[in-house]
Scaffold this active site. Structure first.
Site, mmCIF file in Angstrom:
data_model
loop_
_atom_site.group_PDB
_atom_site.id
_atom_site.type_symbol
_atom_site.label_atom_id
_atom_site.label_comp_id
_atom_site.label_asym_id
_atom_site.label_seq_id
_atom_site.Cartn_x
_atom_site.Cartn_y
_atom_site.Cartn_z
ATOM 1 N N ASP A 165 -1.790 -12.226 -17.854
ATOM 2 C CA ASP A 165 -2.997 -12.956 -17.438
ATOM 3 C C ASP A 165 -2.623 -14.198 -16.639
ATOM 4 O O ASP A 165 -3.234 -14.496 -15.605
ATOM 5 C CB ASP A 165 -3.882 -13.310 -18.656
ATOM 6 C CG ASP A 165 -3.087 -13.822 -19.854
ATOM 7 O OD1 ASP A 165 -1.838 -13.777 -19.818
ATOM 8 O OD2 ASP A 165 -3.713 -14.286 -20.825
ATOM 9 N N TYR B 128 -0.070 4.774 -19.187
ATOM 10 C CA TYR B 128 -0.440 5.861 -18.287
ATOM 11 C C TYR B 128 0.185 7.200 -18.634
ATOM 12 O O TYR B 128 0.255 8.092 -17.805
ATOM 13 C CB TYR B 128 -0.103 5.476 -16.840
ATOM 14 C CG TYR B 128 -1.120 4.540 -16.234
ATOM 15 C CD1 TYR B 128 -2.134 3.980 -16.994
ATOM 16 C CD2 TYR B 128 -1.071 4.218 -14.884
ATOM 17 C CE1 TYR B 128 -3.054 3.109 -16.442
ATOM 18 C CE2 TYR B 128 -1.991 3.346 -14.324
ATOM 19 C CZ TYR B 128 -2.974 2.795 -15.111
ATOM 20 O OH TYR B 128 -3.884 1.935 -14.547
ATOM 21 N N LYS C 153 2.778 -8.959 -22.092
ATOM 22 C CA LYS C 153 1.783 -9.623 -22.947
ATOM 23 C C LYS C 153 2.334 -9.626 -24.370
ATOM 24 O O LYS C 153 1.701 -9.120 -25.312
ATOM 25 C CB LYS C 153 0.441 -8.861 -22.824
ATOM 26 C CG LYS C 153 -0.744 -9.556 -23.445
ATOM 27 C CD LYS C 153 -1.148 -10.840 -22.733
ATOM 28 C CE LYS C 153 -2.306 -11.504 -23.464
ATOM 29 N NZ LYS C 153 -2.565 -12.882 -22.996
ATOM 30 N N ASP D 81 -2.452 -4.100 -6.824
ATOM 31 C CA ASP D 81 -3.683 -4.181 -6.025
ATOM 32 C C ASP D 81 -4.081 -5.630 -5.776
ATOM 33 O O ASP D 81 -4.622 -5.958 -4.722
ATOM 34 C CB ASP D 81 -4.825 -3.401 -6.693
ATOM 35 C CG ASP D 81 -4.788 -1.933 -6.285
ATOM 36 O OD1 ASP D 81 -3.706 -1.465 -5.892
ATOM 37 O OD2 ASP D 81 -5.838 -1.264 -6.331
ATOM 38 N N ASP E 25 0.241 -1.610 -11.987
ATOM 39 C CA ASP E 25 -0.819 -1.011 -11.165
ATOM 40 C C ASP E 25 -1.838 -2.080 -10.768
ATOM 41 O O ASP E 25 -2.227 -2.207 -9.604
ATOM 42 C CB ASP E 25 -1.488 0.094 -12.000
ATOM 43 C CG ASP E 25 -2.360 0.995 -11.155
ATOM 44 O OD1 ASP E 25 -2.228 0.965 -9.913
ATOM 45 O OD2 ASP E 25 -3.176 1.738 -11.729
#
Ligand code: ATP
Length: 335
Positions: free
Chosen positions: A207, A127, A174, A235, A231
């Site tokens: 994941d 970001y 990851k 959510d 982020d």
């Protein structure tokens, strides 16, 4: 976050902003005023209405007020939200974004007994928006991971665990694919962990974590992760525990902190006294813990829990027909 009361009087920057931001802020200040803590509120403007009035969605004066305060309570900004909040985060070097994921009674939570914190790095990762110009065959973005920023956020997460009686921190990455950037993140995680021998550790791929949040959400206590993954998982966490009206957040920096509900200005219900003030109130509770007023935070939290348990005075999003200020009054009565 601090654990002990640090001052006799606190200066709080209050930025109600747009739409229901104003309503939920009024309701929250109404309850804060009953806690016998000496708050000096300094009101400031930001958001769409401010842009219309002054030509600037985030005037320098507002930034100065936030900078000089012990903490900032922020309601909501409409269309200008991204600009306003991103700029405040940058100016105040707010490196940590905290999103609690907790089940409350009589809500649309998918499971019971969820209670964990997502600690998201806020300044780098994907970001930084450093997308190089289009290439001949597509486009390229850069992902930045620095030792300094990742060590700071990981240390923050362990310290948070220690101060909040959590027993485990989970690193999410990851590293099997992003071998260098996330490999470094994972390495730093285990280096920092050595300073906290009493806190258990584990690490999962992002994941797998997305799945574990659905299959075993109660197993998490504190999750620490990089910007983009944080982020997305935040959510998912919000979805796990039900509506937007109940989700607070904090942005913590070296020089200041800002507390805001995750919801926006909700123009569809603004000005009707229907907004659920609980997300804003839970944000104020995070602020109380940040400044070290833990006892007041516990009282405020218990009063909200009582109102949700009783389920007599709830706003429409939770199936009731009470107004924003009726909920505030009910919380105040239960303090
Ligand atoms: P913005 O443009 O400011 O982000 P939005 O309407 O796109 O506004 P939200 O404000 O997050 O996004 O609202 C999404 C939906 O959730 C709306 O239907 C809104 O009415 C509802 N909502 C959000 N916050 C609350 C709340 N505190 N109480 C009740 N309903 C809410």
């Amino acid at each position: 976050m601090n654990t002990s009361k640090t001052k006799d009087k606190y200066q709080i920057a209050v930025v109600p902003g747009d739409g229901i931001g104003k309503e939920v802020m009024e309701a929250t200040i109404f309850v804060l005023d009953s806690l016998d803590i000496d708050f000096d509120y300094v009101y400031a403007e930001a958001g769409d209405e401010c842009l219309e009035k002054t030509g600037n969605a985030l005037p320098g004066e507002t930034l100065d007020i936030i900078r000089n305060a012990d903490a900032c309570l922020f309601g909501a900004a409409g269309e200008t939200a991204a600009d306003v909040i991103v700029k405040i985060r940058q100016e105040m070097k707010m490196f940590a974004n905290l999103r609690p994921v907790k089940t409350y009674p009589n809500t649309d939570s998918l499971f019971e007994n969820i209670d964990f914190m997502i600690v998201r790095e806020n300044t780098e990762g994907m970001y930084i928006a450093d997308e190089e110009s289009y290439t001949d065959d597509g486009a390229v973005a850069r992902r930045i991971i620095t030792r300094e920023a990742e060590e700071r956020i990981i240390d923050y997460a362990f310290n948070y665990a220690l101060e909040n009686n959590k027993t485990k921190v989970t690193a999410v990455h990851k590293a099997n694919v992003l071998k260098k950037t996330d490999g470094l993140f994972k390495e730093i995680f285990y280096d920092v962990a050595e300073r906290y021998p009493d806190i258990a550790t584990e690490d999962f791929y992002v994941d797998a974590t997305a799945m574990y949040l659905i299959t075993q959400p109660q197993s998490f206590e504190v999750i620490v992760t990089t910007n983009l993954f944080g982020d997305i998982l935040s959510d998912e966490g919000a979805g796990l525990v039900g509506g937007l009206g109940l989700i607070p957040s904090a942005n913590i920096g070296e020089d200041g902190a800002l507390f805001e509900p995750v919801h926006g200005s909700a123009p569809d219900i603004a000005g009707q006294g229907k907004a659920n003030p609980i997300a804003m109130m839970l944000s104020a509770i995070m602020m109380l813990r940040y400044i070290g007023e833990n006892e007041a935070a516990d009282r405020f939290d218990a009063a909200i829990l009582k109102v949700l348990n009783d389920a007599n005075i709830l706003t429409a999003d939770l199936g009731g027909n009470a107004s924003t200020m009726e909920v505030a009054q009910a919380v105040k009565n239960n303090l």
